[in-house]
Motif scaffolding. Structure first.
Motif, PDB file in Angstrom:
ATOM      1  N   ASP A  35       0.272  -1.105   0.015  1.00 25.09           N
ATOM      2  CA  ASP A  35      -0.031  -0.246   0.070  1.00 25.09           C
ATOM      3  C   ASP A  35       0.916   1.135   0.007  1.00 25.09           C
ATOM      4  N   LEU A  36       1.897   0.935  -0.308  1.00 29.03           N
ATOM      5  CA  LEU A  36       3.386   2.447  -0.023  1.00 29.03           C
ATOM      6  C   LEU A  36       3.970   2.949  -1.310  1.00 29.03           C
ATOM      7  N   VAL A  37       4.231   1.353  -2.054  1.00 26.09           N
ATOM      8  CA  VAL A  37       5.362   1.608  -2.877  1.00 26.09           C
ATOM      9  C   VAL A  37       4.187   1.056  -4.007  1.00 26.09           C
ATOM     10  N   PRO A  38       4.735   1.420  -5.284  1.00 28.95           N
ATOM     11  CA  PRO A  38       2.949   1.844  -6.439  1.00 28.95           C
ATOM     12  C   PRO A  38       3.423  -0.148  -6.776  1.00 28.95           C
ATOM     13  N   ALA A  39       2.735  -1.128  -7.549  1.00 30.32           N
ATOM     14  CA  ALA A  39       2.785  -2.412  -8.177  1.00 30.32           C
ATOM     15  C   ALA A  39       4.045  -2.914  -8.676  1.00 30.32           C
ATOM     16  N   HIS A  40       3.837  -1.501  -9.738  1.00 28.46           N
ATOM     17  CA  HIS A  40       5.120  -2.170 -10.843  1.00 28.46           C
ATOM     18  C   HIS A  40       6.302  -2.088 -10.320  1.00 28.46           C
ATOM     19  N   TRP A  51      16.142   4.982   8.406  1.00 23.75           N
ATOM     20  CA  TRP A  51      15.140   4.923   7.662  1.00 23.75           C
ATOM     21  C   TRP A  51      13.831   4.779   8.010  1.00 23.75           C
ATOM     22  N   VAL A  52      13.146   5.274   7.705  1.00 27.57           N
ATOM     23  CA  VAL A  52      11.247   4.216   7.765  1.00 27.57           C
ATOM     24  C   VAL A  52      10.745   4.754   6.922  1.00 27.57           C
ATOM     25  N   PHE A  53      10.187   4.149   6.318  1.00 25.43           N
ATOM     26  CA  PHE A  53       8.250   4.974   5.832  1.00 25.43           C
ATOM     27  C   PHE A  53       7.745   5.524   6.418  1.00 25.43           C
ATOM     28  N   GLU A  54       7.224   6.551   6.656  1.00 31.95           N
ATOM     29  CA  GLU A  54       7.112   8.250   7.203  1.00 31.95           C
ATOM     30  C   GLU A  54       5.595   7.290   7.512  1.00 31.95           C
ATOM     31  N   GLU A  55       4.514   6.522   6.385  1.00 33.84           N
ATOM     32  CA  GLU A  55       2.803   5.963   6.381  1.00 33.84           C
ATOM     33  C   GLU A  55       3.512   4.236   6.754  1.00 33.84           C
ATOM     34  N   ASN A  56       4.037   3.920   7.309  1.00 36.88           N
ATOM     35  CA  ASN A  56       4.328   2.903   8.463  1.00 36.88           C
ATOM     36  C   ASN A  56       4.001   2.746  10.116  1.00 36.88           C
ATOM     37  N   PRO A  57       3.708   2.888  10.311  1.00 34.26           N
ATOM     38  CA  PRO A  57       3.233   2.911  12.170  1.00 34.26           C
ATOM     39  C   PRO A  57       3.325   1.662  12.110  1.00 34.26           C
ATOM     40  N   ARG A  58       3.223   0.522  12.184  1.00 38.61           N
ATOM     41  CA  ARG A  58       3.402  -0.331  12.616  1.00 38.61           C
ATOM     42  C   ARG A  58       4.920  -0.321  12.547  1.00 38.61           C
ATOM     43  N   ALA A  59       6.042  -0.536  12.055  1.00 43.04           N
ATOM     44  CA  ALA A  59       7.389   0.179  12.370  1.00 43.04           C
ATOM     45  C   ALA A  59       7.800   1.065  12.709  1.00 43.04           C
ATOM     46  N   GLU A 102      13.767  14.797  10.760  1.00 47.43           N
ATOM     47  CA  GLU A 102      14.027  15.169   9.528  1.00 47.43           C
ATOM     48  C   GLU A 102      13.492  14.514   8.118  1.00 47.43           C
ATOM     49  N   ARG A 103      12.817  14.087   6.784  1.00 52.37           N
ATOM     50  CA  ARG A 103      12.697  13.198   5.475  1.00 52.37           C
ATOM     51  C   ARG A 103      12.892  13.445   4.790  1.00 52.37           C
ATOM     52  N   ARG A 104      13.172  12.859   3.966  1.00 55.80           N
ATOM     53  CA  ARG A 104      13.022  12.061   2.593  1.00 55.80           C
ATOM     54  C   ARG A 104      12.574  11.234   1.643  1.00 55.80           C
ATOM     55  N   VAL A 105      12.718  11.757   0.393  1.00 56.08           N
ATOM     56  CA  VAL A 105      12.301  10.735  -0.652  1.00 56.08           C
ATOM     57  C   VAL A 105      12.724   9.227  -0.740  1.00 56.08           C
ATOM     58  N   GLU A 106      12.207   8.686  -0.004  1.00 60.07           N
ATOM     59  CA  GLU A 106      13.199   7.068  -0.282  1.00 60.07           C
ATOM     60  C   GLU A 106      13.672   6.516  -2.050  1.00 60.07           C
ATOM     61  N   PHE A 134      14.122   4.309  -4.649  1.00 57.20           N
ATOM     62  CA  PHE A 134      13.071   3.831  -5.568  1.00 57.20           C
ATOM     63  C   PHE A 134      11.637   4.253  -5.617  1.00 57.20           C
ATOM     64  N   THR A 135      10.778   4.601  -4.620  1.00 56.74           N
ATOM     65  CA  THR A 135       9.824   4.986  -4.802  1.00 56.74           C
ATOM     66  C   THR A 135       9.222   6.506  -4.556  1.00 56.74           C
ATOM     67  N   PRO A 136       8.717   7.147  -4.876  1.00 65.57           N
ATOM     68  CA  PRO A 136       7.709   8.379  -4.402  1.00 65.57           C
ATOM     69  C   PRO A 136       7.773   8.341  -2.661  1.00 65.57           C
ATOM     70  N   ALA A 137       7.506   7.973  -2.189  1.00 67.89           N
ATOM     71  CA  ALA A 137       7.450   7.919  -0.654  1.00 67.89           C
ATOM     72  C   ALA A 137       8.278   8.932   0.186  1.00 67.89           C
ATOM     73  N   ILE A 138       7.921   8.632   1.393  1.00 67.44           N
ATOM     74  CA  ILE A 138       8.622  10.294   2.187  1.00 67.44           C
ATOM     75  C   ILE A 138       9.641   9.238   3.557  1.00 67.44           C
ATOM     76  N   GLU A 139      10.122   8.970   4.132  1.00 69.43           N
ATOM     77  CA  GLU A 139      11.357   9.070   4.461  1.00 69.43           C
ATOM     78  C   GLU A 139      11.705   9.546   5.700  1.00 69.43           C
TER      79      GLU A 139
END
Length: 166
Positions: free
Chosen positions: A31-36, A122-130, A144-148, A150-155
């Motif tokens: 649900d965080l990383v594009p399927a492709h 670094w962990v995905f911002e939208e990964n509350p479990r982790a 601190e935040r950054r774009v991961e 391989f994906t457009p997700a924020i860490e």
């Protein structure tokens, strides 16, 4: 479920580690990383990358193995950030979902985290479990935040200071 052991990454583990790594990304990030992106992972290529890393960075990665199959892994060492905020960085911690809640992740953390150095990750911002898991080990968000890569997700970065470690 059978028992496991945590051991240094060996040549005999790289293919199983590649399979575990890809499976963990697909399980945890659907649900965080594009399927492709998730579909594009190739086991042979990932195994070659892990073998190169094993040789180049001996001792940096440990694997949890059960009945000859890698069920989780952790990597850490010298920070990869240009301006590190800690002497050590946890680069990866993954456990196959079938092993959640069994203690595998705890054993990996116990093995890979240094007792004598501050640690960042670094962990995905939208990964509350982790994020909740890392909080149990004394990690806190540092803003601190950054774009991961391989994906457009924020860490977001989390840091564990020696004086706050459990």
């Amino acid at each position: 479920m059978s028992e496991w052991s945590v051991v240094p990454l060996g040549a005999e583990h790289t293919r199983s580690l590649a399979e575990c790594h890809i499976e963990c990304w697909r399980e945890a990030y659907r649900d965080l990383v594009p399927a492709h992106v998730l579909e594009a992972f190739d086991v042979d290529r990932r195994a070659e990358q892990w073998e190169r890393n094993r040789v180049r960075y001996p001792g940096r990665t440990v694997v949890a193995v059960s009945e000859g199959v890698v069920i989780g892994f952790a990597s850490g060492g010298t920070p990869l950030d240009e301006s590190p905020v800690a002497a050590y960085e946890l680069n990866a911690l993954y456990v196959r979902s079938a092993w959640y809640g069994t203690g595998v992740a705890h054993d990996l953390m116990k093995t890979v985290l240094p007792e004598n150095a501050d640690t960042s990750l670094w962990v995905f911002e939208e990964n509350p479990r982790a994020r909740a898991f890392y909080t149990k080990y004394g990690f806190e968000l540092d803003g601190e935040r950054r774009v991961e890569a391989f994906t457009p997700a924020i860490e977001v970065r989390m840091v564990r200071r020696l004086n706050s470690a459990p």
